[in-house]
Structure formats: structure tokens, C-alpha cells
Design an enzyme around this catalytic site. Sequence first.
Site, PDB file in Angstrom:
ATOM      1  N   CYS A   9      70.189  13.253  61.123  1.00 29.38           N
ATOM      2  CA  CYS A   9      69.271  13.315  62.342  1.00 29.38           C
ATOM      3  C   CYS A   9      69.796  14.319  63.064  1.00 29.38           C
ATOM      4  CB  CYS A   9      69.269  11.758  63.147  1.00 29.38           C
ATOM      5  SG  CYS A   9      68.266  12.041  64.657  1.00 29.38           S
ATOM      6  N   CYS A  69      70.478  13.238  67.000  1.00 33.43           N
ATOM      7  CA  CYS A  69      71.979  12.719  67.437  1.00 33.43           C
ATOM      8  C   CYS A  69      72.885  13.702  67.933  1.00 33.43           C
ATOM      9  CB  CYS A  69      72.412  12.011  66.186  1.00 33.43           C
ATOM     10  SG  CYS A  69      71.666  10.596  65.820  1.00 33.43           S
ATOM     11  N   ASN A  93      55.111  10.313  70.389  1.00 32.04           N
ATOM     12  CA  ASN A  93      54.527   9.680  69.251  1.00 32.04           C
ATOM     13  C   ASN A  93      55.447   8.840  68.813  1.00 32.04           C
ATOM     14  OD1 ASN A  93      52.308  11.641  69.316  1.00 32.04           O
ATOM     15  ND2 ASN A  93      53.458  12.937  68.132  1.00 32.04           N
ATOM     16  N   HIS A 147      64.609   9.204  65.779  1.00 27.50           N
ATOM     17  CA  HIS A 147      65.399   9.145  66.983  1.00 27.50           C
ATOM     18  C   HIS A 147      64.385   9.183  68.246  1.00 27.50           C
ATOM     19  CE1 HIS A 147      69.720  10.014  68.697  1.00 27.50           C
ATOM     20  NE2 HIS A 147      68.706  10.313  69.825  1.00 27.50           N
ATOM     21  N   HIS A 152      62.392   9.891  71.100  1.00 26.73           N
ATOM     22  CA  HIS A 152      62.371  11.024  71.660  1.00 26.73           C
ATOM     23  C   HIS A 152      60.710  11.110  72.124  1.00 26.73           C
ATOM     24  CE1 HIS A 152      61.162  12.236  67.881  1.00 26.73           C
ATOM     25  NE2 HIS A 152      60.422  13.361  68.408  1.00 26.73           N
ATOM     26  N   GLN A 166      57.880  14.551  73.579  1.00 26.23           N
ATOM     27  CA  GLN A 166      57.600  16.003  73.315  1.00 26.23           C
ATOM     28  C   GLN A 166      56.931  16.475  74.707  1.00 26.23           C
ATOM     29  OE1 GLN A 166      56.618  17.650  69.428  1.00 26.23           O
ATOM     30  NE2 GLN A 166      56.128  15.474  68.953  1.00 26.23           N
TER      31      GLN A 166
END
Lengths: 310, 62
Positions: free
Chosen positions: A32, A35, A119, A130, A132, A134
Site C-alpha cells: 500500500c 501506509c 471515493n 487505505h 483517503h 482527494q
Amino acid sequence: MSELRFNELRGEEVVYAIHRQERTFLPDREHCPLCPTHPGGPTTEIPFPAFEIAVFENRFPAFQAPNGAAEVVVYTDRHNDSFSTLAPQRAEDLMWVWRHRYAELGAREDIEYVFIFENRGVEVGVTLHHPHGQIYGFPFLPPIPALELVADERLGGCAPCTLLRRELTDGERIVYQNDSVVVFVPRAARWAYEAHVVMREHRPSLCDCEAEELAGLAGALQSLARGYDALFDRQFPYVMAVHQAPTSGGPGGAAAAARGHLHVEFYPPLRTAEKLKYLAGSEQGAGTFISDTLPEESAAKLREAIARAA
Amino acid sequence: MAARSAEPPSSGGSDNPPSGSGGGHAQPHEHVGPLTIERHVKDDGRALILYAHEQRDGDGQA
């Protein structure tokens, strides 16, 4: 570098970011990129062994200077968390991060609209699990925020203020509220469980909010997200879109920048626990949503789910 | 353009250019609300900003 082409039939810009075809796609946890970087492990996008909230320029940007910006906002260094499971203080901190990015990106000459979004779920095209979000710094005013300014004209004032008053009067579609924020399924929702999280007072952007309003916003967003997960007892996919005032106004210039009303719209694609709403003939070819769910019925179910998840 | 007010840093200044490389620290006195801001530049030149809550009073997050 992306290329903009104007679609004359639709009257809208289309962004060609062909380099994004190569972006990382659903890596396993060990690879990932969001991370933290652990000693002896591969260097990720965040070269630190721990962090709270991180923001970095997207490696595969849809927009980049001098024609906009694309940033990634990582909510936590815990891979298996989600926005709904963040500690309340972390969610509140995220509001301050959003505010800081809105102010800083909005101050740039090449950015006309700062769009913060998340999203969630492969159903809406997530490529990294993970937690998050944008941020796109659009070098033009995109169609949906532009339509909200048109709605202001049509309603003779701030459209979200008017619609909020109507929802408060009606009351049937409200699913959650606190001192700062009201959450409702809009009367003409496109999606079965669409919800709008609207500031009670007229606040064009996060920068216009008091600290307690940011806390109220974070609490409302998390309550809704947890309610979504409880609705069908599964991780609930959605698109979360933060709408604020344009930063340079686009059409209307500075006058438009003084308008706008901070609210967050959720577009979940699920219409039942297993069935997705697809954008098909009528939606794509004619631009008209056909819904098989009444907003009042969705609101009742969502209200119950939010209460259950509290 | 840029009609929105920029968030005034409580100390330091957001106008200072980012510095540092990879894990290097920069501008340690910049703040927004309850958060401290650390600006970095990644090895490929992209900006990285780390935000941390000033009171580490055990909110359960790393």
C-alpha cells in the site's frame, strides 16, 4: 500533463490525463503506497514510520501547476480504518486540513475551484483501500458548482439556504441534525440514499466557519457515514463531494466567489444491499435520472440506521 | 482571482517555500487551528505536508 478539450455538444471541458492509466491499482496491504514507511520496508508515499494526517501531490495528477492541482489526503496511518471509524478528534482535525488546503490552493491564480472529495469502495472506482480522500484544484469552474450558482439566480438568493429552509419546514427527509449542521435526503435526490450535509448558517466555505461549526460538521459526516454502514450491515460505497464557493469565481468573477454555501453531498450507488444503480440510457443519453426509490422512504430507513449506529 | 481569504498562520508563515528532502523537517512553527504543519519535499520533487494535533492527549490515533 493533462489536456483539456471542450465538448461543444455538452458545453463542458473533458480532461485527458492519459498518464493515469498506469496508476497503482488495488495493491495488497504489504504494497500500500499510503501506509507509513516502516524500517526495512519499501518507501511509501509517506516516508515516516507514523503520521496523523498527510497531504501530498498526486503522483498521477489529473491537474498540476500551472494548470491546477491534484492532492491526496491520507486520513490516518491505519490501513484498515475508514472515515467512519476515525476517532472524533481526528475527523475534526481533517476539517481543519480541508480548510487549510482550500485556503492555500484557492489563493493560487491558476485554480478557480477547490474540490475536496472521497471515493469509497470499488463500486465507485477506488484504486487504493487505505482511507483517503482527494483534492482537485480545477483551473476552471466545473459544471456542477456552476449549476449551483445558476440555482441561486433561479431561487433569488442562496439556493442551499432556501432548500434547507424547505427541508426544515417539511422535516420528513431529515436524517440527522446538530447545532451546526442538518443532514437530509433531498426532495429530488438522484440516488436512492443520496444525502446532503448542509451548514445551518450561510457559510461560503470552510474558512468562514467557527471552530465549533467544524466540529459539528465532522460529527455529522461521521454519523452519516456510520449510518450508511449500518443500513445494509456492510461497508457502504459512496462518493463524498464537498461543495464550497469558487475561489476565483469563474463566470461572475469575484461576485461568484462571494457566493456558495458549504455543504457536502453523498452519492451512494447502492439501491439495495446487493443492487447497484447504474447510469444507463436515460441518465447518460438524456441526462434524466430515473429512481425506483422515494426520498421520503430512503430517509426513514437512513434515519433509523443512523440512530442504530450512534 | 483567489477571492477566498488565506488561512493566516498563527506563527511562522505559509509563504515560506517548502524545504527538506524525504523525511527532513521544515517550517515547524506553521499552524492551522489545533494542528501543526510540517512541509516536506519528496525525492521526486512533489510536496508532502504532515498535519498533527498539538495536544497529544491520547486520542487513540497514531
